[in-house]
Design an enzyme around this catalytic site. Sequence first.
Site: not given
Ligand code: GUN
Length: 283
Positions: A51, A95, A118
């Site tokens: 990311k 995350q 998110d």
């Molecule tokens: N862990 C797995 N998928 C995601 C996501 O889309 N966002 C976040 N913050 N953590 C994740």
Amino acid sequence: MTETRLLLGHAAAEALYGELRETLRTLPFVPSLRVLRLGEDPASVAYVRLKDKRARELGLKSAVEVYPHDLPEEALLERIAELNGDEGVDGILVQLPLPPHIRTERVLEAISPLKDVDGFHPVNVGRLWSGGEGLFPCTPLGVVRLLKHYGVELRGREVVVIGRSNIVGKPMAGLLLREDATVTLAHSRTQDLPQVARRAEVLVVAVGRPYLVRRDWVRPGAVVVDVGVNRVDGRLLGDVHPEVAEVASALTPVPGGVGPMTVAMLMANTVKAALLRRHGAFR
Ligand code: GUN
């Protein structure tokens, strides 16, 4: 037999990055993303690194904050409150999964809905379902964008989603409804799941069980989207068995299908959050 079309995430993501670069050129500021990670879960380390890398490549400001896995919940909430008030931060992402001593809901609800890239805050969940403007989850957004990139019509189509997670299945159903699809949200307790799946003109699978969906679950000519990411003996397997290519008209590969779209939509959400906050829309 006609070839099954592969729906390639990298191609669709590149098109989106091109659009985002155009938008960024017109802005008098640089949108910024802040990602918070607790602990050293290898998958989370890899996802967060990707990311950050993509954000920088696109020309966004990006920073990652890493904390020990035993960071107290209150300390995390305090840090989020600071970032909410920081004018220089447009998007905040914590995350997941979080360590068990931290209540995930409390953390997600602490993030300002305006910076919630998110799309997990209840305000944004509500906006998704009420039809308003908001920030929505990246993976389901990426699926819709991927289908549109390849010209797959959703309006009026029979779409079945398998999996009811808050991250993928539920918001996927909401977004498809917004696209005027007829949506069935199926899950592990659904009676005769293969028969329900066979109704689908577009089948989206987000369960987390390797090769769950077999050839006889799929209506001939259906478009199949595999959101599964299952690590088995060091290999990455989808939720859809490769034999499905014999009946589907189009299929997303794993890896290289939905994955690249999720990251690209996070960048799109960061730009959107920056615009929404500055233009005073979306209160
Ligand atoms: N862990 C797995 N998928 C995601 C996501 O889309 N966002 C976040 N913050 N953590 C994740």
